[in-house]
Design an enzyme around this catalytic site. Structure first.
Site, PDB file in Angstrom:
ATOM      1  N   GLY A 286      -5.846  -4.010 -32.135  1.00  0.00           N
ATOM      2  CA  GLY A 286      -7.022  -3.313 -32.644  1.00  0.00           C
ATOM      3  C   GLY A 286      -7.719  -4.030 -33.786  1.00  0.00           C
ATOM      4  O   GLY A 286      -8.444  -3.410 -34.565  1.00  0.00           O
TER       5      GLY A 286
ATOM      6  N   ASN B  65     -10.219  -6.199 -33.864  1.00  0.00           N
ATOM      7  CA  ASN B  65     -11.685  -6.212 -33.836  1.00  0.00           C
ATOM      8  C   ASN B  65     -12.250  -4.867 -34.293  1.00  0.00           C
ATOM      9  O   ASN B  65     -13.274  -4.799 -34.967  1.00  0.00           O
ATOM     10  CB  ASN B  65     -12.203  -6.556 -32.435  1.00  0.00           C
ATOM     11  CG  ASN B  65     -12.157  -8.045 -32.174  1.00  0.00           C
ATOM     12  OD1 ASN B  65     -12.979  -8.800 -32.656  1.00  0.00           O
ATOM     13  ND2 ASN B  65     -11.147  -8.481 -31.428  1.00  0.00           N
TER      14      ASN B  65
ATOM     15  N   HIS C 188      -3.750 -13.400 -36.674  1.00  0.00           N
ATOM     16  CA  HIS C 188      -2.676 -12.955 -35.783  1.00  0.00           C
ATOM     17  C   HIS C 188      -1.346 -13.628 -36.164  1.00  0.00           C
ATOM     18  O   HIS C 188      -0.350 -13.455 -35.464  1.00  0.00           O
ATOM     19  CB  HIS C 188      -2.977 -13.349 -34.328  1.00  0.00           C
ATOM     20  CG  HIS C 188      -4.169 -12.662 -33.729  1.00  0.00           C
ATOM     21  ND1 HIS C 188      -4.454 -11.329 -33.916  1.00  0.00           N
ATOM     22  CD2 HIS C 188      -5.147 -13.144 -32.905  1.00  0.00           C
ATOM     23  CE1 HIS C 188      -5.552 -11.009 -33.234  1.00  0.00           C
ATOM     24  NE2 HIS C 188      -5.987 -12.086 -32.622  1.00  0.00           N
TER      25      HIS C 188
ATOM     26  N   ARG D 280       0.581  -1.566 -33.610  1.00  0.00           N
ATOM     27  CA  ARG D 280       0.312  -0.665 -32.485  1.00  0.00           C
ATOM     28  C   ARG D 280       1.560  -0.571 -31.623  1.00  0.00           C
ATOM     29  O   ARG D 280       2.349  -1.521 -31.565  1.00  0.00           O
ATOM     30  CB  ARG D 280      -0.865  -1.221 -31.665  1.00  0.00           C
ATOM     31  CG  ARG D 280      -1.331  -0.349 -30.507  1.00  0.00           C
ATOM     32  CD  ARG D 280      -2.448  -1.044 -29.732  1.00  0.00           C
ATOM     33  NE  ARG D 280      -3.052  -0.172 -28.726  1.00  0.00           N
ATOM     34  CZ  ARG D 280      -3.969  -0.559 -27.854  1.00  0.00           C
ATOM     35  NH1 ARG D 280      -4.387  -1.831 -27.852  1.00  0.00           N
ATOM     36  NH2 ARG D 280      -4.476   0.290 -26.984  1.00  0.00           N
TER      37      ARG D 280
ATOM     38  N   SER E 155      -2.527  -3.842 -22.836  1.00  0.00           N
ATOM     39  CA  SER E 155      -3.848  -4.358 -23.200  1.00  0.00           C
ATOM     40  C   SER E 155      -3.891  -5.874 -23.099  1.00  0.00           C
ATOM     41  O   SER E 155      -4.877  -6.455 -22.621  1.00  0.00           O
ATOM     42  CB  SER E 155      -4.201  -3.902 -24.616  1.00  0.00           C
ATOM     43  OG  SER E 155      -5.500  -4.296 -24.962  1.00  0.00           O
TER      44      SER E 155
ATOM     45  N   SER F 230     -17.540   2.740 -36.324  1.00  0.00           N
ATOM     46  CA  SER F 230     -16.373   2.014 -35.811  1.00  0.00           C
ATOM     47  C   SER F 230     -15.699   2.743 -34.652  1.00  0.00           C
ATOM     48  O   SER F 230     -14.631   2.332 -34.197  1.00  0.00           O
ATOM     49  CB  SER F 230     -15.349   1.784 -36.930  1.00  0.00           C
ATOM     50  OG  SER F 230     -14.855   3.028 -37.405  1.00  0.00           O
TER      51      SER F 230
ATOM     52  N   MET G  75     -18.844   0.983 -30.794  1.00  0.00           N
ATOM     53  CA  MET G  75     -18.600  -0.452 -30.749  1.00  0.00           C
ATOM     54  C   MET G  75     -18.793  -1.011 -29.338  1.00  0.00           C
ATOM     55  O   MET G  75     -19.281  -2.116 -29.165  1.00  0.00           O
ATOM     56  CB  MET G  75     -17.203  -0.775 -31.285  1.00  0.00           C
ATOM     57  CG  MET G  75     -17.088  -0.543 -32.786  1.00  0.00           C
ATOM     58  SD  MET G  75     -15.509  -1.106 -33.466  1.00  0.00           S
ATOM     59  CE  MET G  75     -15.699  -2.889 -33.352  1.00  0.00           C
TER      60      MET G  75
ATOM     61  N   ARG H 284     -12.214  -2.550 -23.639  1.00  0.00           N
ATOM     62  CA  ARG H 284     -11.911  -2.100 -22.273  1.00  0.00           C
ATOM     63  C   ARG H 284     -11.717  -0.588 -22.222  1.00  0.00           C
ATOM     64  O   ARG H 284     -12.469   0.113 -21.575  1.00  0.00           O
ATOM     65  CB  ARG H 284     -10.654  -2.828 -21.759  1.00  0.00           C
ATOM     66  CG  ARG H 284     -10.362  -2.633 -20.284  1.00  0.00           C
ATOM     67  CD  ARG H 284      -9.089  -3.349 -19.890  1.00  0.00           C
ATOM     68  NE  ARG H 284      -7.923  -2.804 -20.545  1.00  0.00           N
ATOM     69  CZ  ARG H 284      -7.197  -1.796 -20.063  1.00  0.00           C
ATOM     70  NH1 ARG H 284      -7.510  -1.235 -18.919  1.00  0.00           N
ATOM     71  NH2 ARG H 284      -6.137  -1.342 -20.722  1.00  0.00           N
ATOM     72  N   LYS H 285     -10.704  -0.075 -22.939  1.00  0.00           N
ATOM     73  CA  LYS H 285     -10.441   1.368 -22.937  1.00  0.00           C
ATOM     74  C   LYS H 285     -10.319   1.941 -24.342  1.00  0.00           C
ATOM     75  O   LYS H 285     -10.812   3.010 -24.636  1.00  0.00           O
ATOM     76  CB  LYS H 285      -9.143   1.669 -22.159  1.00  0.00           C
ATOM     77  CG  LYS H 285      -9.321   1.772 -20.653  1.00  0.00           C
ATOM     78  CD  LYS H 285      -8.060   2.349 -20.028  1.00  0.00           C
ATOM     79  CE  LYS H 285      -8.247   2.592 -18.534  1.00  0.00           C
ATOM     80  NZ  LYS H 285      -7.020   3.152 -17.926  1.00  0.00           N
TER      81      LYS H 285
END
Length: 312
Positions: free
Chosen positions: A68, A70, A127, A149, A157, A246, A251, A268-269
């Site tokens: 998450g 972005n 990352h 997450r 994902s 946000s 977004m 995507r979701k």
């Protein structure tokens, strides 16, 4: 408060175009035992990054791919824009160019010299494992927002992301991907090792941990806590505005403008529990065991509420 993302989209487009000319086994390279995509990262950039001088007021977001970053990056950029308007009398211009690609480890070797000239507070995302970050980040006590997450949704994902992004190796089946995810063959390394290593810093006063799931449950409270951690005061109206801008819906709607063609892949979701559509019983058991071995009972492990989000 929305800056032009031309630098962002140009770098992504170039990486995709280059990757489209490469074979699958050429897409990743190893540095210090961890795999990275060759069209985004390089050994030369990693070496140049070692001399990067962090500031105590830098705003740093750390998160494994598909956690998450972005989404939370949008929140932090908005908070910085509000802070600058209030403290530096600096009007935010929607046409301002994004000064640098926000990921610390992605770019060219001159990136870090250019960043010396950027005004504070600087926003950067990564990352990387903590031991692979520039030492100055910890020495100068820069504040780090650590985003985590639940690992089953991260894997789900990441699987869809790999199959939609040519700079990353694609997988014919979910089973093939699951084996790679569980055997340290992912770009940026093993998520379980990532959690384990970052757990050593989870109690530091300059590190705040937030989960993807808690931010989903209560975005307004999440934004309020993040702003407080970085010492940014918000009115109720500003708080609501940042949370709304946000949202996944907002977004995704703006993704073509902010991320170019990459936006469709990235957003995507944005949900929770999508892993239930892919995991077999055996895969559930394997991941449960691995999670317990690496972070069971730790500060980060507890924070993730694994029993709530990852049990079939």
């Amino acid at each position: 408060m929305e800056k032009s993302r031309k630098k962002f989209t140009d770098l992504i487009d170039k990486a995709i175009a280059t990757a489209n000319t490469m074979d699958r086994d050429e897409l990743l390279f190893s540095y210090k035992g961890i795999l990275y995509p060759v069209t985004f990262c390089s050994t030369e950039v990693f070496r140049a990054m070692e001399s990067f001088e962090a500031r105590s007021d830098d705003v740093i977001l750390a998160g494994y791919p598909k956690s998450g970053t972005n989404w939370v990056g949008q929140i932090l950029n908005d908070l910085i824009a509000i802070f600058q308007m209030k403290t530096q009398n600096k009007e935010s211009n929607v046409n301002d160019e994004l000064e640098e690609f926000p990921y610390l480890e992605i770019g060219d070797i001159d990136k870090y010299k250019r960043m010396e000239n950027l005004p504070s507070p600087r926003f950067m995302c990564t990352h990387l494992l903590p031991e692979n970050l520039p030492r100055s980040i910890f020495k100068n006590k820069a504040k780090i927002l650590l985003l985590v997450r639940n690992p089953k949704d991260v894997a789900t994902s990441f699987y869809h992301f790999c199959n939609a992004m040519s700079p990353l190796p694609s997988y014919e089946t979910w089973d093939d991907f699951f084996i790679a995810f569980m055997t340290k063959k992912m770009p940026w390394g093993s998520y379980f090792e990532y959690l384990s290593e970052w757990n050593k810093y989870a109690a530091d006063e300059n590190v705040m941990t937030i989960t993807y799931e808690e931010l989903k449950e209560n975005p307004v409270l999440g934004v309020e806590n993040i702003a407080a951690f970085f010492g940014i005061s918000l009115t109720d109206e500003e708080l609501q505005s940042v949370a709304e801008r946000s949202s996944f819906k907002s977004m995704k709607k703006n993704s073509q403008k902010t991320h170019g063609a990459f936006g469709n892949v990235l957003f995507r979701k944005g949900g929770v529990n999508d892993w239930k559509n892919l995991f077999s019983e055996d895969q559930n058991e394997k991941m449960d065991k691995t999670f317990e071995e690496h972070v069971g009972g730790t500060k980060l492990g507890t924070k993730l509420k694994y029993e709530v989000y990852c049990k079939a």
